[in-house]
Scaffold this motif. Structure first.
Motif, PDB file in Angstrom:
ATOM      1  N   SER A  60      91.353 -14.879  35.006  1.00  0.00           N
ATOM      2  CA  SER A  60      90.404 -15.838  34.455  1.00  0.00           C
ATOM      3  C   SER A  60      89.135 -15.121  34.020  1.00  0.00           C
ATOM      4  O   SER A  60      88.745 -14.102  34.608  1.00  0.00           O
ATOM      5  CB  SER A  60      90.060 -16.935  35.473  1.00  0.00           C
TER       6      SER A  60
ATOM      7  N   PRO B 109      91.369 -17.709  28.642  1.00  0.00           N
ATOM      8  CA  PRO B 109      91.034 -17.558  30.065  1.00  0.00           C
ATOM      9  C   PRO B 109      89.742 -18.260  30.466  1.00  0.00           C
ATOM     10  O   PRO B 109      89.382 -18.260  31.648  1.00  0.00           O
ATOM     11  CB  PRO B 109      90.900 -16.041  30.238  1.00  0.00           C
TER      12      PRO B 109
ATOM     13  N   LYS C 247      95.199 -18.362  33.132  1.00  0.00           N
ATOM     14  CA  LYS C 247      94.313 -18.321  34.305  1.00  0.00           C
ATOM     15  C   LYS C 247      95.091 -18.144  35.602  1.00  0.00           C
ATOM     16  O   LYS C 247      94.503 -17.819  36.632  1.00  0.00           O
ATOM     17  CB  LYS C 247      93.442 -19.577  34.368  1.00  0.00           C
TER      18      LYS C 247
END
Length: 280
Positions: A43, A25, A39
């Motif tokens: 994220s 992420p 993501k």
């Protein structure tokens, strides 16, 4: 990520289908755009900003969120046929693999509990520069062994960035690291392993990292690795296509890739080649 990029490039050059999944992420720059990106779900940057967490805590939160939304993975991977090699790019923080069960839980979903039944092989990368500091090398090897035990899937351990140690470590000496040799600690740069702290200040970092207690700890770690006899390493230079291809052959064997393929007639391969040429 560098290894994943080299692997995808090799697969494409050899006209093999692959599906690239980014599960880091925090990753931003990609040579190849992921087919599925965590993501799009969550994220690290957003988590750190909104939850007030640091990088490690944020990563753990991201993976816990992924485990609560496993359909994100299942819906994308389920339609794929067995000819696809699924490349999962994960972050390098060792806590995710050995300290807390987030990645082991994810692996179990992909291989056992879910509907996917994916044949997985873990590729654990340890930088080849670790061989310069043998205590550091055995610590990295212990982490690799811990990940093997926790994940419970076929495992390929890799010494990466071999171009950085070429010329500085003799080939004969390097072989002792590929199958970790406990006697490496006995001739560690000519230092006397039995040396105690003596008159030096034990609070100094150099003293703590060079004393008899530290030596005994390293030898205990090395002996544990030798007792389990699980870890050996392959060499990787991502600039060398043969090196990348060699690693891929081990992965293919581990997941029994070729056994899972449908038999193909010669004219099918010719047709595929023609289609690829038209698309190019």
């Amino acid at each position: 990520t560098t290894f994943c990029n080299a692997l995808i490039q090799h697969l494409r050059l050899n006209k093999r289908s692959c599906f690239y999944v980014n599960l880091d992420p925090a990753a931003e720059d990609f040579s190849y755009e992921p087919d599925l990106d965590i993501k799009d779900l969550i994220s690290l940057e957003d988590v750190m900003e909104e939850m007030g967490l640091g990088p490690n805590g944020g990563l753990i939160f991201c993976f816990e969120h992924l485990l609560q939304n496993l359909d994100f993975l299942t819906n994308a991977l389920e339609p794929l046929s067995e000819e696809y090699l699924i490349v999962l790019d994960l972050p390098g923080q060792i806590e995710l693999y050995t300290h807390i069960p987030v990645v082991p839980t994810l692996v179990k979903h992909l291989t056992r509990f879910g509907s996917l039944n994916v044949s997985l092989c873990a590729a654990y990368l340890l930088e080849s520069t670790f061989v310069i500091d043998r205590a550091k090398f055995f610590a990295g090897t212990l982490s690799a062994m811990s990940a093997m035990i926790m994940l419970e899937i076929p495992h390929v351990n890799i010494l990466s960035k071999m171009d950085l140690v070429k010329g500085s470590v003799p080939k004969r000496q390097l072989k002792r690291f590929l199958d970790p040799d406990t006697s490496l600690l006995d001739d560690n740069n000519g230092r006397n392993p039995s040396r105690g702290f003596g008159a030096v200040n034990p609070a100094e970092t150099g003293s703590v990292m060079g004393g008899a207690s530290f030596d005994r700890l390293n030898k205990a770690v090395a002996q544990l690795i030798d007792d389990f006899s699980m870890v050996s390493f392959l060499q990787l230079d991502v600039q060398d296509e043969d090196s990348v291809g060699g690693i891929l052959s081990y992965i293919d064997d581990a997941i029994q890739y070729h056994e899972a393929q449908e038999p193909r007639e010669p004219h099918d391969e010719i047709a595929d080649y023609g289609d690829d040429e038209m698309m190019g």
